[in-house]
Design a protein around this motif. Structure first.
Motif, PDB file in Angstrom:
ATOM      1  N   VAL A  58       0.070  11.871  -0.590  1.00 48.53           N
ATOM      2  CA  VAL A  58      -0.456  13.135  -0.076  1.00 48.53           C
ATOM      3  C   VAL A  58      -0.438  14.185  -1.185  1.00 48.53           C
ATOM      4  O   VAL A  58       0.613  14.474  -1.766  1.00 48.53           O
ATOM      5  CB  VAL A  58       0.380  13.625   1.123  1.00 48.53           C
ATOM      6  CG1 VAL A  58      -0.261  14.870   1.738  1.00 48.53           C
ATOM      7  CG2 VAL A  58       0.521  12.534   2.177  1.00 48.53           C
ATOM      8  N   CYS A  77       4.759  10.586   0.337  1.00 48.24           N
ATOM      9  CA  CYS A  77       3.935   9.389   0.460  1.00 48.24           C
ATOM     10  C   CYS A  77       4.384   8.548   1.645  1.00 48.24           C
ATOM     11  O   CYS A  77       5.451   8.770   2.233  1.00 48.24           O
ATOM     12  CB  CYS A  77       3.987   8.569  -0.830  1.00 48.24           C
ATOM     13  SG  CYS A  77       5.633   7.932  -1.254  1.00 48.24           S
ATOM     14  N   ARG A 100      -8.888   9.331   1.207  1.00 44.51           N
ATOM     15  CA  ARG A 100      -9.241   8.554   2.398  1.00 44.51           C
ATOM     16  C   ARG A 100      -9.134   9.398   3.663  1.00 44.51           C
ATOM     17  O   ARG A 100      -9.941   9.299   4.572  1.00 44.51           O
ATOM     18  CB  ARG A 100      -8.336   7.330   2.511  1.00 44.51           C
ATOM     19  CG  ARG A 100      -8.676   6.431   3.685  1.00 44.51           C
ATOM     20  CD  ARG A 100      -7.750   5.238   3.765  1.00 44.51           C
ATOM     21  NE  ARG A 100      -8.051   4.437   4.935  1.00 44.51           N
ATOM     22  CZ  ARG A 100      -7.304   3.428   5.348  1.00 44.51           C
ATOM     23  NH1 ARG A 100      -6.214   3.102   4.676  1.00 44.51           N
ATOM     24  NH2 ARG A 100      -7.624   2.746   6.427  1.00 44.51           N
ATOM     25  N   VAL A 103      -5.411  12.413   1.227  1.00 43.58           N
ATOM     26  CA  VAL A 103      -4.525  11.258   1.096  1.00 43.58           C
ATOM     27  C   VAL A 103      -5.218  10.179   0.288  1.00 43.58           C
ATOM     28  O   VAL A 103      -6.287   9.693   0.673  1.00 43.58           O
ATOM     29  CB  VAL A 103      -4.117  10.700   2.473  1.00 43.58           C
ATOM     30  CG1 VAL A 103      -3.203   9.488   2.317  1.00 43.58           C
ATOM     31  CG2 VAL A 103      -3.424  11.769   3.299  1.00 43.58           C
ATOM     32  N   ASP A 104      -4.635   9.835  -0.847  1.00 44.92           N
ATOM     33  CA  ASP A 104      -5.131   8.723  -1.654  1.00 44.92           C
ATOM     34  C   ASP A 104      -4.441   7.436  -1.212  1.00 44.92           C
ATOM     35  O   ASP A 104      -3.281   7.442  -0.780  1.00 44.92           O
ATOM     36  CB  ASP A 104      -4.823   8.946  -3.139  1.00 44.92           C
ATOM     37  CG  ASP A 104      -5.472  10.209  -3.681  1.00 44.92           C
ATOM     38  OD1 ASP A 104      -6.581  10.539  -3.212  1.00 44.92           O
ATOM     39  OD2 ASP A 104      -4.871  10.848  -4.562  1.00 44.92           O
ATOM     40  N   THR A 105      -5.152   6.314  -1.336  1.00 46.33           N
ATOM     41  CA  THR A 105      -4.578   5.015  -0.994  1.00 46.33           C
ATOM     42  C   THR A 105      -4.472   4.159  -2.248  1.00 46.33           C
ATOM     43  O   THR A 105      -5.477   3.890  -2.911  1.00 46.33           O
ATOM     44  CB  THR A 105      -5.436   4.289   0.049  1.00 46.33           C
ATOM     45  OG1 THR A 105      -5.521   5.087   1.233  1.00 46.33           O
ATOM     46  CG2 THR A 105      -4.818   2.941   0.404  1.00 46.33           C
ATOM     47  N   GLN A 107       0.833  -1.197   0.000  1.00 41.76           N
ATOM     48  CA  GLN A 107       0.000   0.000   0.000  1.00 41.76           C
ATOM     49  C   GLN A 107       0.866   1.245   0.000  1.00 41.76           C
ATOM     50  O   GLN A 107       1.985   1.244   0.518  1.00 41.76           O
ATOM     51  CB  GLN A 107      -0.917   0.043   1.232  1.00 41.76           C
ATOM     52  CG  GLN A 107      -2.147  -0.833   1.140  1.00 41.76           C
ATOM     53  CD  GLN A 107      -3.119  -0.532   2.275  1.00 41.76           C
ATOM     54  OE1 GLN A 107      -2.772   0.078   3.286  1.00 41.76           O
ATOM     55  NE2 GLN A 107      -4.360  -0.950   2.101  1.00 41.76           N
ATOM     56  N   SER A 129      -3.295   0.414  -3.630  1.00 40.37           N
ATOM     57  CA  SER A 129      -3.102  -0.931  -3.086  1.00 40.37           C
ATOM     58  C   SER A 129      -2.766  -1.908  -4.194  1.00 40.37           C
ATOM     59  O   SER A 129      -3.306  -1.822  -5.312  1.00 40.37           O
ATOM     60  CB  SER A 129      -4.365  -1.408  -2.360  1.00 40.37           C
ATOM     61  OG  SER A 129      -4.735  -0.512  -1.323  1.00 40.37           O
ATOM     62  N   HIS A 155       0.176   5.510   0.740  1.00 44.19           N
ATOM     63  CA  HIS A 155      -0.653   6.691   0.986  1.00 44.19           C
ATOM     64  C   HIS A 155       0.033   7.877   0.320  1.00 44.19           C
ATOM     65  O   HIS A 155       1.163   8.221   0.672  1.00 44.19           O
ATOM     66  CB  HIS A 155      -0.811   6.947   2.485  1.00 44.19           C
ATOM     67  CG  HIS A 155      -1.658   5.945   3.179  1.00 44.19           C
ATOM     68  ND1 HIS A 155      -1.692   5.804   4.561  1.00 44.19           N
ATOM     69  CD2 HIS A 155      -2.521   5.016   2.686  1.00 44.19           C
ATOM     70  CE1 HIS A 155      -2.539   4.841   4.886  1.00 44.19           C
ATOM     71  NE2 HIS A 155      -3.052   4.356   3.767  1.00 44.19           N
TER      72      HIS A 155
END
Length: 412
Positions: free
Chosen positions: A163, A221, A183, A191-193, A159, A195, A161
């Protein structure tokens, strides 16, 4: 050996739940002259670490500081020790220092192609962009085509994160990742996640080809292993002092990392001046502690004092050389004077920790102070400027901090 260390530490922490409630508030441990913490201060953190090791939750720890922290060597021992005992939740914060030409920790790499990045630093913010979590903000043209490569060979991740400001478009990843946007959010940042089903050590982030966003502003990130355990983030800016971070807008950014423990490792730049005034330093420290109490009330605080340093001064003279003594050779001599302000700052930090009921570790005295620093110099642990340290020197400092924290966790 790793499992036996973990079992021993967990067993010690397990006893603490019984012992912690038996004592009234006060400084502990008495046998640790370099360390202060109210009794029971780390009880909840010790419990969170036990739970993380058992059921896969995550404990987030942030070490925030200056150039002593930016290189990553001081924080590395803490990350290695806690993750060996309680689980590896990932590398944590990845600073995009290289994109604006500064030094980075050696255990990860960030590269970029395309249009160059413009920066603003927390040392002298211009106010045109909201300051980011890493103490900097990077921007490029919204319409520009660019890629960012992130590599973390020692910590595979599932994962990330990422920014960015809410007005900037998310970045896509190769290998292809599942994307959940926004998220978390704080102020101007979200903040995008991203995966992945399998762990990777290197990915490429790409801006959209057709970009109609208002801006392209990114702050860095976080890399996560996808497993529970401990995340230890290191955030540092060369030249930073308490006054630079003691801003409500910045402290709010720290909440994006959800820290259960925040280690503040600053003071060198605050006191590295012949015009140093202890009252000015105290005002900055007080402002920072009050903001943390207001914005991150559940976060435990550990202050560390600055390591010893020296003022340096160059003097130039000329030496006459040659058989006929007609040639003059310029000779520059560097002299060093111990920075006594660091001792005053260290004493003030320990005093303020008691007043505010937070923890503090006196790294200055643990290193031997003015008398003990000569052995560090003799061992090659201090850099030539007598302000910074070698990699081994920073790692030794990190081990001192780690040992003090781990003893505090077991004593609570």
């Amino acid at each position: 050996m790793r499992s036996s260390k973990r079992a021993a530490l967990l067993l010690t922490l397990g006893v603490l739940g019984i012992a912690g409630s038996l004592f009234a508030a006060g400084p502990v441990p008495k046998s640790e002259p370099n360390f202060y913490a109210p009794t029971g201060y780390f009880a909840s953190l010790a419990q969170e670490l036990r739970v993380a090791a058992k059921n896969g939750s995550t404990v987030s720890i942030v070490q925030l500081g200056d150039s002593h922290i930016q290189a990553g060597h001081t924080t590395a021992p803490l990350r290695a020790s806690l993750q060996a005992s309680f689980g590896d939740a990932g590398r944590g914060w990845i600073g995009w220092y290289a994109l604006y030409g500064s030094n980075s920790p050696r255990d990860y790499r960030v590269t970029s192609s395309g249009f160059g990045w413009q920066r603003e630093l927390i040392l002298k913010p211009e106010g045109t962009r909201p300051m980011g979590l890493g103490g900097y903000v990077l921007s490029t043209r919204p319409s520009s085509r660019f890629t960012i490569g992130v590599t973390s060979s020692d910590h595979p991740f599932r994962q990330m994160h990422l920014v960015r400001t809410a007005s900037s478009l998310p970045l896509t990843a190769f290998p292809l990742a599942e994307l959940r946007t926004g998220r978390f959010s704080t102020g101007a940042y979200v903040v995008d996640t991203l995966s992945w089903r399998s762990p990777y050590t290197s990915v490429t982030l790409t801006g959209a080809e057709e970009n109609d966003a208002d801006e392209a502003v990114y702050a860095g990130c976080v890399l996560l292993s996808g497993k529970g355990g401990v995340l230890v983030h290191d955030i540092g800016i060369n030249g930073a002092a308490y006054r630079h971070y003691a801003l409500a807008d910045y402290v709010e950014q720290l909440s994006l990392l959800e820290p259960q423990l925040l280690i503040l490792s600053m003071g060198t730049n605050d006191c590295y001046s012949t015009h140093f005034q202890i009252a000015d330093f105290t005002d900055s420290l007080e402002q920072m502690l009050m903001l943390l109490k207001e914005i991150l009330p559940k976060t435990k605080i550990l202050l560390t004092t600055p390591p010893p340093s020296f003022f340096r001064q160059a003097s130039t003279h000329y030496v006459v050389t040659g058989r006929r003594r007609k040639h003059r050779k310029k000779v520059t001599t560097m002299t060093y004077r111990f920075n006594e302000n660091a001792a005053r700052v260290s004493e003030e930090i320990m005093h303020r920790a008691e007043l505010h009921g937070v923890a503090a570790f006196d790294l200055f005295s643990a290193m031997g102070g003015q008398s003990g620093i000569n052995s560090w110099i003799a061992d090659g642990l201090m850099a030539g400027d007598r302000v910074h340290y070698s990699r081994d020197g920073y790692e030794r400092q990190g081990r001192l901090i780690t040992s003090a924290l781990e003893r505090a966790l077991t004593l609570r």
